[in-house]
Design an enzyme around this catalytic site. Sequence first.
Site, PDB file in Angstrom:
ATOM      1  N   HIS A  44       0.799  -1.024  -0.058  1.00  0.00           N
ATOM      2  CA  HIS A  44       0.045  -0.004   0.255  1.00  0.00           C
ATOM      3  C   HIS A  44       0.058   1.444   0.018  1.00  0.00           C
ATOM      4  O   HIS A  44       2.155   1.005   0.619  1.00  0.00           O
ATOM      5  CB  HIS A  44      -0.631   0.133   1.339  1.00  0.00           C
ATOM      6  N   GLU A  46       1.327   3.682   1.775  1.00  0.00           N
ATOM      7  CA  GLU A  46       0.867   4.280   3.301  1.00  0.00           C
ATOM      8  C   GLU A  46       2.769   3.631   3.730  1.00  0.00           C
ATOM      9  O   GLU A  46       3.954   4.163   4.406  1.00  0.00           O
ATOM     10  CB  GLU A  46       0.309   3.759   4.600  1.00  0.00           C
ATOM     11  N   CYS A  69      -6.564   1.829   5.485  1.00  0.00           N
ATOM     12  CA  CYS A  69      -6.792   0.787   5.644  1.00  0.00           C
ATOM     13  C   CYS A  69      -6.839  -0.055   6.907  1.00  0.00           C
ATOM     14  O   CYS A  69      -6.209  -0.334   7.727  1.00  0.00           O
ATOM     15  CB  CYS A  69      -6.653  -0.523   5.147  1.00  0.00           C
ATOM     16  N   SER A 163     -10.641   6.251 -41.348  1.00  0.00           N
ATOM     17  CA  SER A 163     -10.519   6.963 -40.103  1.00  0.00           C
ATOM     18  C   SER A 163      -8.587   7.321 -39.934  1.00  0.00           C
ATOM     19  O   SER A 163      -8.840   7.917 -39.072  1.00  0.00           O
ATOM     20  CB  SER A 163     -10.646   6.570 -38.872  1.00  0.00           C
ATOM     21  N   TRP A 165      -5.996   9.621 -40.626  1.00  0.00           N
ATOM     22  CA  TRP A 165      -5.950  10.292 -39.387  1.00  0.00           C
ATOM     23  C   TRP A 165      -7.053  10.943 -39.271  1.00  0.00           C
ATOM     24  O   TRP A 165      -6.946  12.130 -40.027  1.00  0.00           O
ATOM     25  CB  TRP A 165      -4.759  10.395 -38.826  1.00  0.00           C
ATOM     26  N   ARG A 179      -4.849   4.816 -22.376  1.00  0.00           N
ATOM     27  CA  ARG A 179      -5.120   3.199 -22.345  1.00  0.00           C
ATOM     28  C   ARG A 179      -4.286   2.684 -21.238  1.00  0.00           C
ATOM     29  O   ARG A 179      -4.749   1.909 -20.490  1.00  0.00           O
ATOM     30  CB  ARG A 179      -4.545   2.917 -23.660  1.00  0.00           C
ATOM     31  N   SER A 218     -22.833 -10.992 -28.855  1.00  0.00           N
ATOM     32  CA  SER A 218     -23.289 -11.770 -28.370  1.00  0.00           C
ATOM     33  C   SER A 218     -23.541 -12.765 -30.073  1.00  0.00           C
ATOM     34  O   SER A 218     -24.510 -13.531 -29.559  1.00  0.00           O
ATOM     35  CB  SER A 218     -24.566 -10.963 -28.223  1.00  0.00           C
ATOM     36  N   ALA A 273     -19.566   2.772 -33.469  1.00  0.00           N
ATOM     37  CA  ALA A 273     -20.665   3.038 -33.028  1.00  0.00           C
ATOM     38  C   ALA A 273     -22.235   2.774 -32.303  1.00  0.00           C
ATOM     39  O   ALA A 273     -22.583   3.013 -31.220  1.00  0.00           O
ATOM     40  CB  ALA A 273     -20.923   3.812 -34.193  1.00  0.00           C
ATOM     41  N   GLN A 274     -22.211   1.178 -32.504  1.00  0.00           N
ATOM     42  CA  GLN A 274     -22.780   0.159 -32.224  1.00  0.00           C
ATOM     43  C   GLN A 274     -22.797   0.394 -30.830  1.00  0.00           C
ATOM     44  O   GLN A 274     -23.639   0.252 -29.629  1.00  0.00           O
ATOM     45  CB  GLN A 274     -23.432  -0.976 -32.917  1.00  0.00           C
TER      46      GLN A 274
END
Lengths: 340, 340
Positions: A44, A46, A69, A163, A165, A179, A218, A273-274
């Site tokens: 951690h 600390e 914690c 696309s 650029w 990212r 899916s 987009a979807q």
Amino acid sequence: MASALAIGERGRGRSTPNPNVGCVIVREGCVVGRGWTQPGGRPHAEAMALEQAGAEVRGSTLYATLEPCAHDSARGPACADLIAAAKPARVVIALSDPDVRTRGRGIERLRAAGIEVLEGVCAAEAGRSMAGWLSRIERGRPYVTLKLATSLDGRIALPDGSSRWITGDAARAHAHLERARCDGILVGRGTWETDVPKLDVRLPGLEDRSSRRILLSSRHPGLVPGSTHPEALEREVRWTPEQARGDVWEVISGVEAIAALPDCNDLLIEGGAQTAASFLAADLVDRLLLYRAPILIGDGKAAIGDIGLTDLAAAHGRWTLIDTRMLGSDRLEVYERARS
Amino acid sequence: MASALAIGERGRGRSTPNPNVGCVIVREGCVVGRGWTQPGGRPHAEAMALEQAGAEVRGSTLYATLEPCAHDSARGPACADLIAAAKPARVVIALSDPDVRTRGRGIERLRAAGIEVLEGVCAAEAGRSMAGWLSRIERGRPYVTLKLATSLDGRIALPDGSSRWITGDAARAHAHLERARCDGILVGRGTWETDVPKLDVRLPGLEDRSSRRILLSSRHPGLVPGSTHPEALEREVRWTPEQARGDVWEVISGVEAIAALPDCNDLLIEGGAQTAASFLAADLVDRLLLYRAPILIGDGKAAIGDIGLTDLAAAHGRWTLIDTRMLGSDRLEVYERARS
């Protein structure tokens, strides 16, 4: 505290399952210890800062972006106990810990040891820095960022799909930094099949920060939700061995399944987009990263598909601009979902 | 000069066929005269300021945003002669006059009268303020502004066409101010038929600043290009007498015809997507007014139709951001066409 928040950012995207805490110890005007949550969650922040400071902790002021914690674990002792033993004069905390195992008990232990405790310093900033971990604790799902790179007229590609650029080098580098700050990057089936995306971090020194890749689909019966499928890529989407090599993807079959993604604080949605529309329609987007190039495309591919909006009034009041800056000749705008 | 430029703006959209000049006369630190080109082009800014200042002009400094005219006309004497007779000590000019009848001769006359002349002060700002008039003189066509009011994802309406409201009160008021500053407002046939637009200036005190209305249409044989057609509206587009009442429209059949529009310095394009695309494809847009609301629409009507772009690289380098500001929760961005 600003310094503690800044070094806490180093843990973003690597500290899961723990929060990306930052800690700074100051004695007589000098920084004597600094720490941030290490990859995988331990040590951690600390504990790291206390070890650096050693005997200098006594009488110092310790700044922590989150309440220390209060629970022992197999992976190490509770930070509240470590701090109490090291005896700083004062502990300044940004956010109290919503984890049921701590929730105020860390602060109680410090006060019981005679240490002065100040809470709520830069709480909003800390909430933003640890938004992913807070979201997982409080809502059982990652904090979701939707990234869009568009022309001024909201296009993400020409009609033929090209696309490269739209945005320039500086904007693309910033997107790679985003990212590196997340735990997982998700794309939809269309982007996955068409672009064969690597989704890696192409920034000098940060190549090892590339995140888990998650596919929303899916439609591929050969890809079992939840499992990874390095070998199924060729079979299901006819990627060449060259394209599929080394690729490990986690598959989810619906947007709601992000709630069950293990060890994922921050999730980045990259296309298309979807997929963007599916997350927006389910009101599962917390932050919008909008990179805009000063170009007009006209006819082309839209950034966002059907989100089921039938009344303009319902679209208002949802997004608040929290940051905007130029990146080369492009402009970045960051919007947060307004939550009541 | 900043003051002269500011009052010169009062003539924008009303000074045609003349430029919207501003003039300020300062003597011993006090403003003794101010003028701006009056509606219809006369009196000129300098004549108005000289008349206000009277005998105080002698020994003063006169600031003018454009070189004083050197040609007599039936409508009045040349300003250069009026100024020379009034004998200020100094004349400060932003832009020299590109009109062939003056082009340096105004400055020559002032110097010949023993007046000190300084040129080029705030030239860029003056060029922007009088861009419409300069465009007409130098290119034989109005300065064209394309206005778009979109969501963050570049939509101007829901799929059913509803667009009330995307932007808020402050943005819409600003758009009406832009209407008051232009000489003509153009819409395409689709917007004309669907929206029955009034295109008037709905701002307190500026109602009389409503501009000429221009329709781009090649599809209505009953509407003869160039002429106005108050009575043809019912017949051609089945507007009710109520809708058509009082409406006077000038009709042009193609975007190139804006070159021949008489007395039009500043032209504002208000809709819709195909009309915007026609002007952009012909590279006839000089300025882009982009009002963006912090909403996402998803599936809906795009701001701009097909502009014939086949290569993303060709879209770059065309637009430069020259102004951006918040208008309520909306953001206005102003882009200028980069001309080499």
